[in-house]
Write a protein that holds these residues in place. Structure first.
Motif, PDB file in Angstrom:
ATOM      1  N   VAL A  62       5.722  -8.319   6.718  1.00 30.92           N
ATOM      2  CA  VAL A  62       5.128  -7.420   5.970  1.00 30.92           C
ATOM      3  C   VAL A  62       6.371  -6.087   5.268  1.00 30.92           C
ATOM      4  O   VAL A  62       6.011  -5.373   5.291  1.00 30.92           O
ATOM      5  N   LEU A  63       7.635  -7.250   4.565  1.00 29.87           N
ATOM      6  CA  LEU A  63       8.071  -6.351   4.671  1.00 29.87           C
ATOM      7  C   LEU A  63       8.926  -6.941   2.783  1.00 29.87           C
ATOM      8  O   LEU A  63       8.688  -8.588   3.076  1.00 29.87           O
ATOM      9  N   PRO A  64       8.966  -6.295   2.073  1.00 32.12           N
ATOM     10  CA  PRO A  64       9.224  -6.677   0.478  1.00 32.12           C
ATOM     11  C   PRO A  64      10.641  -7.693   0.186  1.00 32.12           C
ATOM     12  O   PRO A  64      10.410  -8.356   0.034  1.00 32.12           O
ATOM     13  N   VAL A  65      11.609  -8.035   1.613  1.00 32.28           N
ATOM     14  CA  VAL A  65      12.626  -9.022   1.002  1.00 32.28           C
ATOM     15  C   VAL A  65      12.082  -9.800   1.492  1.00 32.28           C
ATOM     16  O   VAL A  65      12.372 -10.603   2.147  1.00 32.28           O
ATOM     17  N   ARG A  66      12.192 -10.921   0.074  1.00 29.64           N
ATOM     18  CA  ARG A  66      12.121 -12.391   1.024  1.00 29.64           C
ATOM     19  C   ARG A  66      13.414 -13.049   1.196  1.00 29.64           C
ATOM     20  O   ARG A  66      12.726 -14.571   1.691  1.00 29.64           O
ATOM     21  N   ASP A  67      14.702 -12.997   0.781  1.00 31.30           N
ATOM     22  CA  ASP A  67      14.942 -14.236   1.241  1.00 31.30           C
ATOM     23  C   ASP A  67      16.218 -13.477   2.527  1.00 31.30           C
ATOM     24  O   ASP A  67      16.637 -12.300   2.014  1.00 31.30           O
ATOM     25  N   PRO A  68      16.672 -14.165   3.580  1.00 25.40           N
ATOM     26  CA  PRO A  68      17.002 -13.327   4.372  1.00 25.40           C
ATOM     27  C   PRO A  68      18.640 -12.706   4.167  1.00 25.40           C
ATOM     28  O   PRO A  68      18.630 -12.035   5.253  1.00 25.40           O
ATOM     29  N   ALA A  69      18.800 -13.978   3.503  1.00 28.98           N
ATOM     30  CA  ALA A  69      20.091 -13.255   3.081  1.00 28.98           C
ATOM     31  C   ALA A  69      20.451 -12.474   2.436  1.00 28.98           C
ATOM     32  O   ALA A  69      21.615 -11.245   2.848  1.00 28.98           O
ATOM     33  N   HIS A  70      19.224 -11.428   2.145  1.00 26.14           N
ATOM     34  CA  HIS A  70      19.398  -9.816   1.293  1.00 26.14           C
ATOM     35  C   HIS A  70      19.138  -8.831   2.213  1.00 26.14           C
ATOM     36  O   HIS A  70      19.537  -7.731   1.603  1.00 26.14           O
ATOM     37  N   VAL A  71      19.022  -8.894   3.234  1.00 23.77           N
ATOM     38  CA  VAL A  71      18.373  -8.239   4.326  1.00 23.77           C
ATOM     39  C   VAL A  71      20.252  -7.344   4.741  1.00 23.77           C
ATOM     40  O   VAL A  71      20.750  -8.230   4.976  1.00 23.77           O
ATOM     41  N   VAL A  72      20.202  -6.003   4.142  1.00 24.57           N
ATOM     42  CA  VAL A  72      21.340  -4.942   4.746  1.00 24.57           C
ATOM     43  C   VAL A  72      20.807  -4.688   5.827  1.00 24.57           C
ATOM     44  O   VAL A  72      19.941  -3.422   5.685  1.00 24.57           O
ATOM     45  N   THR A  73      21.703  -4.219   6.864  1.00 21.89           N
ATOM     46  CA  THR A  73      21.537  -3.716   8.058  1.00 21.89           C
ATOM     47  C   THR A  73      22.648  -3.153   8.223  1.00 21.89           C
ATOM     48  O   THR A  73      23.704  -3.669   8.515  1.00 21.89           O
ATOM     49  N   LEU A  74      22.135  -2.363   9.247  1.00 21.13           N
ATOM     50  CA  LEU A  74      22.827  -1.410   9.951  1.00 21.13           C
ATOM     51  C   LEU A  74      22.347  -1.214  12.412  1.00 21.13           C
ATOM     52  O   LEU A  74      22.680  -0.505  12.210  1.00 21.13           O
ATOM     53  N   GLY A  75      21.356  -2.277  11.995  1.00 21.48           N
ATOM     54  CA  GLY A  75      20.322  -2.315  12.997  1.00 21.48           C
ATOM     55  C   GLY A  75      19.793  -0.615  13.590  1.00 21.48           C
ATOM     56  O   GLY A  75      19.667  -0.522  14.614  1.00 21.48           O
ATOM     57  N   GLU A  76      19.566  -0.590  12.033  1.00 22.08           N
ATOM     58  CA  GLU A  76      18.352   0.459  12.327  1.00 22.08           C
ATOM     59  C   GLU A  76      16.702  -0.051  13.052  1.00 22.08           C
ATOM     60  O   GLU A  76      16.416  -1.128  12.980  1.00 22.08           O
ATOM     61  N   GLY A  77      15.860   0.827  13.546  1.00 24.28           N
ATOM     62  CA  GLY A  77      14.783   0.744  13.819  1.00 24.28           C
ATOM     63  C   GLY A  77      14.557   0.606  15.520  1.00 24.28           C
ATOM     64  O   GLY A  77      15.878   0.630  16.638  1.00 24.28           O
ATOM     65  N   MET A  78      13.573   0.352  15.766  1.00 24.15           N
ATOM     66  CA  MET A  78      12.889   0.000  17.373  1.00 24.15           C
ATOM     67  C   MET A  78      13.681   1.515  18.351  1.00 24.15           C
ATOM     68  O   MET A  78      14.191   1.106  19.179  1.00 24.15           O
ATOM     69  N   THR A  79      13.105   2.796  17.316  1.00 28.00           N
ATOM     70  CA  THR A  79      13.611   4.157  18.391  1.00 28.00           C
ATOM     71  C   THR A  79      12.945   4.003  19.086  1.00 28.00           C
ATOM     72  O   THR A  79      11.784   3.351  19.355  1.00 28.00           O
ATOM     73  N   PRO A  80      13.292   4.720  20.964  1.00 26.94           N
ATOM     74  CA  PRO A  80      12.158   4.966  21.288  1.00 26.94           C
ATOM     75  C   PRO A  80      11.438   5.961  21.300  1.00 26.94           C
ATOM     76  O   PRO A  80      11.412   6.949  20.058  1.00 26.94           O
ATOM     77  N   LEU A  81      10.425   5.752  22.043  1.00 33.92           N
ATOM     78  CA  LEU A  81       8.954   5.951  22.634  1.00 33.92           C
ATOM     79  C   LEU A  81       9.322   7.138  23.988  1.00 33.92           C
ATOM     80  O   LEU A  81       8.671   6.170  25.122  1.00 33.92           O
ATOM     81  N   LEU A  82       9.574   8.320  23.664  1.00 36.78           N
ATOM     82  CA  LEU A  82       9.612   8.761  25.054  1.00 36.78           C
ATOM     83  C   LEU A  82       8.642  10.082  25.338  1.00 36.78           C
ATOM     84  O   LEU A  82       7.810  10.821  24.221  1.00 36.78           O
ATOM     85  N   ARG A  83       7.747   9.569  26.431  1.00 39.31           N
ATOM     86  CA  ARG A  83       7.221  10.731  27.219  1.00 39.31           C
ATOM     87  C   ARG A  83       7.696  12.233  27.543  1.00 39.31           C
ATOM     88  O   ARG A  83       9.032  11.894  28.094  1.00 39.31           O
ATOM     89  N   LEU A  84       7.182  13.621  26.994  1.00 39.02           N
ATOM     90  CA  LEU A  84       7.899  13.972  27.552  1.00 39.02           C
ATOM     91  C   LEU A  84       6.053  15.010  28.303  1.00 39.02           C
ATOM     92  O   LEU A  84       6.110  15.850  27.571  1.00 39.02           O
ATOM     93  N   PRO A  85       6.621  14.929  29.869  1.00 40.78           N
ATOM     94  CA  PRO A  85       5.704  15.668  30.396  1.00 40.78           C
ATOM     95  C   PRO A  85       5.783  17.108  30.300  1.00 40.78           C
ATOM     96  O   PRO A  85       4.739  17.423  30.869  1.00 40.78           O
ATOM     97  N   ARG A  86       7.203  17.214  30.828  1.00 39.28           N
ATOM     98  CA  ARG A  86       7.150  19.351  31.238  1.00 39.28           C
ATOM     99  C   ARG A  86       7.127  19.264  29.896  1.00 39.28           C
ATOM    100  O   ARG A  86       6.548  20.572  30.124  1.00 39.28           O
ATOM    101  N   HIS A  87       7.169  19.123  28.497  1.00 35.75           N
ATOM    102  CA  HIS A  87       7.030  20.365  27.518  1.00 35.75           C
ATOM    103  C   HIS A  87       5.217  20.186  27.656  1.00 35.75           C
ATOM    104  O   HIS A  87       5.677  20.969  26.395  1.00 35.75           O
ATOM    105  N   GLY A  88       5.286  19.235  27.150  1.00 34.70           N
ATOM    106  CA  GLY A  88       3.185  18.095  27.281  1.00 34.70           C
ATOM    107  C   GLY A  88       2.685  19.263  27.913  1.00 34.70           C
ATOM    108  O   GLY A  88       1.613  20.137  27.405  1.00 34.70           O
ATOM    109  N   GLU A  89       3.157  19.426  29.397  1.00 37.13           N
ATOM    110  CA  GLU A  89       2.652  20.711  30.604  1.00 37.13           C
ATOM    111  C   GLU A  89       2.299  22.238  29.579  1.00 37.13           C
ATOM    112  O   GLU A  89       1.389  22.709  29.918  1.00 37.13           O
TER     113      GLU A  89
END
Ligand SMILES: *Cc1c(COP(=O)(O)O)cnc(C)c1O
Length: 401
Positions: A62-89
């Motif tokens: 579901v991304l627009p790059v058709r050929d994997p050889a054209h992927v330009v990456t520096l390792g972006e993505g899958m950042t943390p999803l952090l629970r914030l219980p103390r600040h949430g309280e």
């Protein structure tokens, strides 16, 4: 199955379709083009995706790059999803969660749009990208252009965060500092590239693929929650690409059948010094009007007139969300309070969303039992001046208390 199931581009105003395999800008009526996919042809399952490397290319169908050889990456993505219980309280929203985009290359979520935008531009034969920026987008596009071996022409207001100009210089971009706002920089860029060969105007929403990179934030949030949506999602809104993109992602996830249930209520957060979307929302308008003297410490959301304003307003209204503005004073206090509670120094734009959570809880719009995801769009390290330290220096033969 193809690496990408990209089918065509669609005008966000008229629905007219455009060829996705040539370089495209805005539609004939001057509206952003949205990438559409043959979602029925996507046969990968969430279980298979879980086995892929932890970067945004795990959603390559579901991304627009058709050929994997054209992927330009520096390792972006899958950042943390952090629970914030103390600040949430503290805010009266115990189920408070942060998607932390401070942990991507260049320190802001702009890296996502740049990774996918630059990859697709290179695939389509573009030699150079050109853009106006409030700083973070320019830094990201400069980095990915260097990685791709492409040229980058960047123009930013002289008031943009200092670190971002250094990022452009170190990666070899052609940088211009403009005595004006992002719109002024945009006019200069658009004019300059009429005199240059092989450059594409990659300003916010003027090309179709930056939004595709940013939409992976929506895919990741759903995946990290076990393929479900949160109740509410707050987003610091400048050009609006991020919130439009997350809305698009969530509609695609529903259509793919990967997530069931209602979309989250989407909240567009702005600073009171520049809140055109909030004003349009409150006025019941379909488009925004530029404020006279836009200013806020949350520099990434100083966008007086966004090309995609109508899409932001649509996303907010269709999901029963809202739009709120917070003062610089409140957002800086929220930044400090969150860092003390949870040990994370967020950028002022992200901090605006935490201030907005408090404001919406006090107003009763949030009742306290919802699962609320805040998008922190970047690290506080980009904005060192948001925290002032004034300490006396202890002599080396002195004593600490
Ligand atoms: C660009 C930017 C924003 C605004 O994002 P849009 O997707 O343009 O609305 C928010 N925060 C930071 C740190 C940014 O750099």
């Amino acid at each position: 199955m193809a690496f990408s199931e990209l089918a065509h581009l669609e005008c966000s105003r008229t629905g007219a379709t455009y060829d996705a395999d040539v370089v495209q800008g805005l539609s004939d009526v001057g509206a952003p083009l949205l990438a559409r996919y043959d979602l029925d042809a996507v046969t990968v399952t969430p279980a298979e995706i879980a086995t892929r490397p932890p970067d945004l290319w795990r959603y390559h169908e579901v991304l627009p790059v058709r050929d994997p050889a054209h992927v330009v990456t520096l390792g972006e993505g899958m950042t943390p999803l952090l629970r914030l219980p103390r600040h949430g309280e503290r805010l009266g929203v115990p189920n408070l969660v942060m998607k932390d985009e401070g942990l991507v290359p260049t320190g802001a979520f702009k890296a996502r749009g740049a990774a996918v935008g630059v990859s697709r531009a290179r695939e389509l034969g573009v030699a150079g990208v050109a853009m106006p920026t409030n700083g973070n987008a320019g830094a990201a596009w400069a980095a990915y252009a260097a990685r791709a071996g492409m040229r980058a022409l960047i123009a930013m207001p002289v008031d943009a965060p200092q670190i971002t100009r250094r990022e452009c210089v170190v990666t070899g971009a052609e940088l211009h500092l403009v005595d004006g706002l992002i719109g002024d920089a945009g006019r200069l860029v658009a004019e300059a590239i009429t005199r240059r060969e092989g450059y594409q105007d990659t300003a916010t929403l003027k090309e179709p693929y930056r939004i595709e990179g940013k939409k992976t934030m929506g895919y990741e949030i759903a995946e990290q929650l076990g393929w479900r949506f949160p109740d509410v999602l707050l987003y610091p809104t400048g050009g609006g690409v991020g919130i439009i993109a997350i809305h698009k992602a969530m509609l695609e996830l529903q259509q793919l059948g990967w997530v069931q249930g209602d979309l989250p209520r989407l909240v567009a957060v702005q600073a009171t010094g520049c809140a055109p979307i909030v004003e349009a929302y409150e006025a019941g308008a379909e488009e925004s009007t530029a404020p006279d003297d836009p200013h806020t410490v949350a520099f990434g959301i100083t966008v007086p007139k966004a090309l995609g304003d109508f899409l932001v307003l649509r996303a907010v209204r269709e999901t029963d969300g809202t739009a709120v503005a917070v003062t610089d004073e409140d957002l800086l206090a929220a930044q400090r309070s969150l860092a003390g509670d949870e040990g994370t120094w967020v950028c002022p734009e992200g901090a605006a969303c935490f201030a907005a959570v408090g404001q919406l809880r006090e107003a009763g719009w949030l009742r306290g039992e919802e699962e609320v995801v805040v998008l922190n769009t970047g690290t506080g390290l980009i904005y060192p001046d948001t925290v002032l330290v004034d300490l006396p220096v202890v002599p080396k033969d002195g004593a600490l208390p």
